[in-house]
Design an enzyme around this catalytic site. Structure first.
Site, mmCIF file in Angstrom:
data_model
loop_
_atom_site.group_PDB
_atom_site.id
_atom_site.type_symbol
_atom_site.label_atom_id
_atom_site.label_comp_id
_atom_site.label_asym_id
_atom_site.label_seq_id
_atom_site.Cartn_x
_atom_site.Cartn_y
_atom_site.Cartn_z
ATOM 1 N N ASP A 3 0.745 -1.214 -0.031
ATOM 2 C CA ASP A 3 -0.020 -0.020 0.007
ATOM 3 C C ASP A 3 1.035 1.189 0.054
ATOM 4 O OD1 ASP A 3 -2.417 1.600 0.489
ATOM 5 O OD2 ASP A 3 -1.342 1.849 2.487
ATOM 6 N N TYR A 33 0.107 5.179 0.758
ATOM 7 C CA TYR A 33 -0.090 6.233 1.819
ATOM 8 C C TYR A 33 -0.115 5.561 3.457
ATOM 9 C CZ TYR A 33 -1.637 8.523 -2.466
ATOM 10 O OH TYR A 33 -1.773 9.083 -3.624
ATOM 11 N N ARG A 67 -8.293 13.091 6.434
ATOM 12 C CA ARG A 67 -7.952 11.693 6.086
ATOM 13 C C ARG A 67 -9.053 10.518 6.475
ATOM 14 N NH1 ARG A 67 -5.667 7.539 3.450
ATOM 15 N NH2 ARG A 67 -5.283 5.685 4.911
ATOM 16 N N SER A 104 -2.543 0.861 -4.526
ATOM 17 C CA SER A 104 -3.284 1.894 -4.001
ATOM 18 C C SER A 104 -4.701 2.243 -4.432
ATOM 19 C CB SER A 104 -2.446 2.832 -3.638
ATOM 20 O OG SER A 104 -3.075 4.348 -3.541
ATOM 21 N N ASN A 105 -5.358 2.742 -3.495
ATOM 22 C CA ASN A 105 -6.737 3.293 -4.084
ATOM 23 C C ASN A 105 -6.389 4.557 -4.735
ATOM 24 O OD1 ASN A 105 -8.708 1.840 -3.071
ATOM 25 N ND2 ASN A 105 -9.102 2.861 -1.038
#
Lengths: 222, 222
Positions: free
Chosen positions: A10, A12, A41, A118-119
């Site tokens: 991932d 972040y 966030r 990642s998104n």
């Protein structure tokens, strides 16, 4: 012994430290920076979940901007377009955690495939990786945005698998986000939770295979 | 003029005040009650979203228990089974906001159908309504749990519609949860956001039709 061929990370909070975003928030909104960055966030994640559930997908860059606007409004502050741009750009200039380049170098020397999953949409991820010391180690940058999904849907992890042309059991997935580890475990990846903030395991009946306090732990993974 | 035949209410935070749960948290965990109850609520929602996305549905009562366990672990405290039971039972004994009985009485006198539509499973909702002064006004208690879904999926709101045997445009949906209003708006209900805490509108490009600070506002709805 497991037969892992790819280490999938991932981005972040796992490889990249988002602290510099908090710092920038505090610089632009003195005394409110901490609260803004926390709400930012939280809403960034919440909006991705809600949009997935409602069937109203938008790229993570849009969701990130919307979450920022909410977070600033929530403390009754004004967000100029210049400040908005500065804060969104900060996401493209994050630094990596200290131990990360060394660990990635070692894994690369062992012939492992290294990937980010990642998104984050490519407009966020690609410049971020490019400006970092990780560019030379990362073989694949995979975004769930390619198929308009967000982690932790099973479809999102399927996309990572398809991109790597491997089987589930060939993947070790690492994230600092407990929910992301739950999703990867649910899908059938090997999982290592990088628990940087000493949080409890998420109570989702999907325990991580291993837990490390930072990324150096995975050198012991087998 | 709209042709509304049913007033449909979210339960937790909308009709029922969850403050008594916070109070009970503080009583059992002095000085940590506020943080526990905040994390509890946040994880309760997060776990419902994550389980929906992962295809790992469990009833809201299970998710609520799991979220409580996380919240207590997060402050390094111990949760005895007796304390756990006390806190979960508190959810079945919530009080209603002051203005609620009067407003519901008035709507009932106008011949409106009144319903509760909640993520809460019937084992949580039914005893809660029964012990409250609202029991005599509420015609239907509808739970998304009946079809193993969580709001805000379109399927969940479809279930409310099917239960009432009405069309979307015949429903006014009210919730204090911004995300719930977004979901209802996305589905096609008329929406009134009961913004009890003066929060900003969620940045999901699904604005509520009307916003009131408490439930008395809906008496002016047309």
């Amino acid at each position: 012994m497991t037969n892992v061929k790819a280490f999938v990370f991932d981005a972040y909070g796992t490889l990249f430290d988002v602290f510099s975003v908090t710092k920038k928030c505090e610089e632009l909104f003195p005394s409110k920076g901490d609260q803004i960055s926390q709400t930012w966030r939280q809403k960034q994640l919440e909006y991705s979940y809600l949009r997935q559930m409602m069937g109203k997908y938008r790229p993570f860059s849009t969701v990130t901007r919307d979450a920022l606007r909410y977070a600033v409004a929530d403390v009754d502050a004004e967000l100029s377009s210049d400040n908005e741009e500065q804060l969104l750009n900060a996401y493209k200039e994050l630094t990596v955690y200290d131990e990360v380049p060394g660990v990635l170098k070692e894994l690369e020397e062992q012939g492992m495939t290294l990937a980010i999953f990642s998104n984050g949409s490519h407009d966020m991820l690609d410049p971020l990786v490019k400006q970092s010391p990780l560019a030379e180690y990362i073989d694949h940058i995979i975004s769930a945005d390619d198929i308009n999904q967000y982690k932790p849907t099973p479809a999102s992890y399927t996309h990572a698998l398809d991109s790597l042309e491997l089987n589930r059991e060939n993947i070790l997935f690492m994230s600092s986000n407990g929910w992301d580890i739950s999703g990867a475990k649910n899908f059938g990846f090997h999982t290592a939770w990088i628990n940087r903030n000493e949080k409890p395991v998420e109570k989702l009946a999907l325990e991580p295979d291993t837990i490390y306090s930072d990324l150096t732990g995975i050198k012991n993974w087998s």
